[in-house]
Motif scaffolding. Structure first.
Motif, PDB file in Angstrom:
ATOM      1  N   GLN A 208       0.832  -1.206   0.000  1.00 14.23           N
ATOM      2  CA  GLN A 208       0.000   0.000   0.000  1.00 14.23           C
ATOM      3  C   GLN A 208       0.868   1.258   0.000  1.00 14.23           C
ATOM      4  N   LEU A 209       1.982   1.216   0.720  1.00 19.47           N
ATOM      5  CA  LEU A 209       2.882   2.365   0.750  1.00 19.47           C
ATOM      6  C   LEU A 209       3.444   2.646  -0.639  1.00 19.47           C
ATOM      7  N   ARG A 210       3.927   1.618  -1.310  1.00 17.83           N
ATOM      8  CA  ARG A 210       4.482   1.828  -2.646  1.00 17.83           C
ATOM      9  C   ARG A 210       3.412   2.365  -3.599  1.00 17.83           C
ATOM     10  N   GLN A 211       2.221   1.797  -3.508  1.00 15.74           N
ATOM     11  CA  GLN A 211       1.126   2.252  -4.366  1.00 15.74           C
ATOM     12  C   GLN A 211       0.763   3.708  -4.058  1.00 15.74           C
ATOM     13  N   ALA A 212       0.742   4.073  -2.775  1.00 15.32           N
ATOM     14  CA  ALA A 212       0.393   5.439  -2.386  1.00 15.32           C
ATOM     15  C   ALA A 212       1.438   6.434  -2.880  1.00 15.32           C
ATOM     16  N   VAL A 213       2.712   6.084  -2.757  1.00 15.04           N
ATOM     17  CA  VAL A 213       3.777   6.959  -3.255  1.00 15.04           C
ATOM     18  C   VAL A 213       3.610   7.196  -4.751  1.00 15.04           C
ATOM     19  N   ARG A 214       3.349   6.133  -5.474  1.00 22.06           N
ATOM     20  CA  ARG A 214       3.195   6.271  -6.931  1.00 22.06           C
ATOM     21  C   ARG A 214       1.963   7.096  -7.291  1.00 22.06           C
ATOM     22  N   GLU A 215       0.907   6.963  -6.483  1.00 18.32           N
ATOM     23  CA  GLU A 215      -0.288   7.773  -6.749  1.00 18.32           C
ATOM     24  C   GLU A 215      -0.003   9.253  -6.537  1.00 18.32           C
ATOM     25  N   VAL A 216       0.719   9.590  -5.458  1.00 16.68           N
ATOM     26  CA  VAL A 216       1.076  10.993  -5.235  1.00 16.68           C
ATOM     27  C   VAL A 216       1.909  11.511  -6.404  1.00 16.68           C
ATOM     28  N   LYS A 217       2.872  10.720  -6.850  1.00 13.74           N
ATOM     29  CA  LYS A 217       3.741  11.136  -7.960  1.00 13.74           C
ATOM     30  C   LYS A 217       2.963  11.301  -9.262  1.00 13.74           C
ATOM     31  N   SER A 218       1.876  10.554  -9.410  1.00 12.42           N
ATOM     32  CA  SER A 218       1.056  10.700 -10.610  1.00 12.42           C
ATOM     33  C   SER A 218       0.210  11.968 -10.572  1.00 12.42           C
ATOM     34  N   ARG A 219       0.011  12.501  -9.360  1.00  9.01           N
ATOM     35  CA  ARG A 219      -0.831  13.687  -9.188  1.00  9.01           C
ATOM     36  C   ARG A 219      -0.030  14.984  -9.172  1.00  9.01           C
ATOM     37  N   THR A 220       1.244  14.924  -8.810  1.00  6.84           N
ATOM     38  CA  THR A 220       2.045  16.146  -8.674  1.00  6.84           C
ATOM     39  C   THR A 220       3.517  15.864  -8.916  1.00  6.84           C
ATOM     40  N   ASP A 221       4.211  16.882  -9.427  1.00  5.52           N
ATOM     41  CA  ASP A 221       5.666  16.802  -9.586  1.00  5.52           C
ATOM     42  C   ASP A 221       6.373  17.507  -8.428  1.00  5.52           C
ATOM     43  N   ALA A 222       5.614  18.071  -7.493  1.00  4.20           N
ATOM     44  CA  ALA A 222       6.192  18.820  -6.380  1.00  4.20           C
ATOM     45  C   ALA A 222       6.808  17.857  -5.357  1.00  4.20           C
ATOM     46  N   PRO A 223       7.776  18.346  -4.573  1.00 10.62           N
ATOM     47  CA  PRO A 223       8.390  17.499  -3.542  1.00 10.62           C
ATOM     48  C   PRO A 223       7.368  17.103  -2.475  1.00 10.62           C
ATOM     49  N   PHE A 224       7.531  15.895  -1.937  1.00  9.34           N
ATOM     50  CA  PHE A 224       6.712  15.455  -0.814  1.00  9.34           C
ATOM     51  C   PHE A 224       7.527  14.456   0.005  1.00  9.34           C
ATOM     52  N   GLY A 225       6.977  14.056   1.149  1.00  7.61           N
ATOM     53  CA  GLY A 225       7.700  13.146   2.021  1.00  7.61           C
ATOM     54  C   GLY A 225       6.840  11.985   2.481  1.00  7.61           C
ATOM     55  N   VAL A 226       7.478  11.044   3.166  1.00 10.11           N
ATOM     56  CA  VAL A 226       6.799   9.900   3.762  1.00 10.11           C
ATOM     57  C   VAL A 226       7.180   9.837   5.230  1.00 10.11           C
ATOM     58  N   ASN A 227       6.181   9.655   6.093  1.00 10.42           N
ATOM     59  CA  ASN A 227       6.413   9.515   7.523  1.00 10.42           C
ATOM     60  C   ASN A 227       6.344   8.048   7.911  1.00 10.42           C
ATOM     61  N   LEU A 228       7.256   7.611   8.756  1.00 13.26           N
ATOM     62  CA  LEU A 228       7.240   6.230   9.222  1.00 13.26           C
ATOM     63  C   LEU A 228       7.696   6.148  10.665  1.00 13.26           C
TER      64      LEU A 228
END
Length: 374
Positions: A50-70
């Motif tokens: 789910q994490l990998r899928q979520a990261v890819r979904e964010v990248k498909s929606r925006t080219d802006a920088p973002f982060g992941v919290n763990l």
């Protein structure tokens, strides 16, 4: 507005949308990033796939920088770090202080490391280990929180470390951003304010409950899992605080049984997870069970809309928020107000001082008759 935070991460505004479990998913994170803030994806409630899928979904929606919290103490933390590196995520943030080894692994891969801390000594430790910045949360912040107010904790940390410090706990507008900058911070992090946006996937009925809350409705309780937890006062919180040990255990078992069916965990797994979250504290068995189910208690409210079964983590600012702007509207509003406040500060004399030609510095204090105010 350029600060050490915008220079470090490449975002346009010195604002961070925090990684809130069950709340900070791809839609909110991508909207925050597109608005110019640093959106943080909450991964603790996701499986690795789910994490990998979520990261890819964010990248498909925006080219802006973002982060992941763990969570640094998660048994699969290294696997999550590997996904962050492989997927090219710009920033890794942590709910607990990461180890020196995790920080080194991320930095070697070019990932910016920003842990969240609640004490000066924790900031000093992660800074010495190579963290690129820290988020400092004062007691006003939602979820698990400390006792020291942001206005006291923030300047302590700013003075103690030589990396950018991001202020969290009590921020929701441009005035707060300016205040944080005045304390020496490089920006602010906001959770509850981003939860209460039109881009948040939290059910409308739950958002309405937050908007109706006053400052006095946002409380700190240890009744849920034994740790200080800032949340809205709900039926669950009231019943746990009123219950004795026997009744509390009965309630915890009943709720745990329901959440066990949803999560698929065995009783032994739940108890083991609860014991692992004690952090050296003496917990009743009811609190052990609830500690193991804290993610599910949050899910009940934030995803399923069951405020009667779940908890509603909230910063004190929930009591002063009364609208649901989009992330774009929110960031623009905060930045516009901050610039207006900065402009007004530069154009006015400090409050309480008035011209007084007979004193050497031309100033006198109200209610005094001598230049020194004696």
């Amino acid at each position: 507005m350029e600060t050490a935070l915008t220079e470090l991460t490449g975002v346009a505004a010195p604002i961070v949308q925090t990684g809130m479990g069950w709340v900070a998913g791809p839609r909110l994170v991508s909207a925050s990033a597109e608005a110019g803030a640093l959106g943080i994806l909450a991964s603790a409630t996701m499986t690795l796939d789910q994490l990998r899928q979520a990261v890819r979904e964010v990248k498909s929606r925006t080219d802006a920088p973002f982060g992941v919290n763990l969570r640094a103490d998660a048994s699969d933390a290294r696997e999550r770090v590997r996904i962050i590196v492989e997927e090219g995520v710009r920033v890794a943030s942590f709910a607990l202080a990461p180890s020196r080894e995790l920080i080194a692994e991320l930095k070697d891969a070019g990932v910016i490391v920003i842990p969240s801390v609640g004490a000066r000594r924790h900031a000093e430790k992660v800074a010495a280990w190579g963290a690129d910045a820290v988020i400092v949360q004062g007691g006003e912040g939602g979820g698990h929180t400390g006792e020291v107010a942001t206005t006291v904790l923030l300047p302590q940390v700013v003075d103690a470390v030589d990396i950018p410090v991001i202020a969290a706990g009590g921020f929701h507008d441009g005035r707060g951003l300016v205040a944080a900058l005045a304390f020496g911070a490089a920006g602010v992090a906001m959770g509850t304010r981003f939860l209460l946006t039109s881009d948040s996937t939290v059910p409308d009925a739950v958002k309405a409950r937050y908007l109706a809350a006053t400052v006095k409705d946002v409380v700190v309780t240890t009744a849920v899992d034994g740790l200080p937890h800032r949340m809205l006062r709900t039926e669950l919180v009231d019943s746990l605080e009123r219950a004795g040990r026997t009744r509390a255990l009965a309630q915890a078992v009943r709720r745990a049984a329901g959440f066990r069916r949803i999560s698929g965990l065995s009783w032994s797994q739940m108890i083991r997870d609860g014991l692992a979250m004690k952090h050296g504290r003496e917990l009743a068995w009811s609190q052990v069970l609830l500690a193991a189910n804290t993610p599910m208690l949050l899910k009940a409210s934030m995803v399923q809309g069951r405020t009667d079964l779940g908890v509603m983590a909230a910063g004190q600012v929930a009591g002063v928020i009364d609208d649901l702007p989009s992330c774009a509207e929110l960031v623009e509003r905060v930045m516009t107000e901050a610039k207006e406040v900065l402009g007004s500060l530069g154009a006015t004399r400090p409050y309480g001082l008035r011209p007084c030609p007979q004193t050497p510095d031309g100033l006198s204090f109200p209610g005094t008759s001598s230049p020194a105010g004696a």
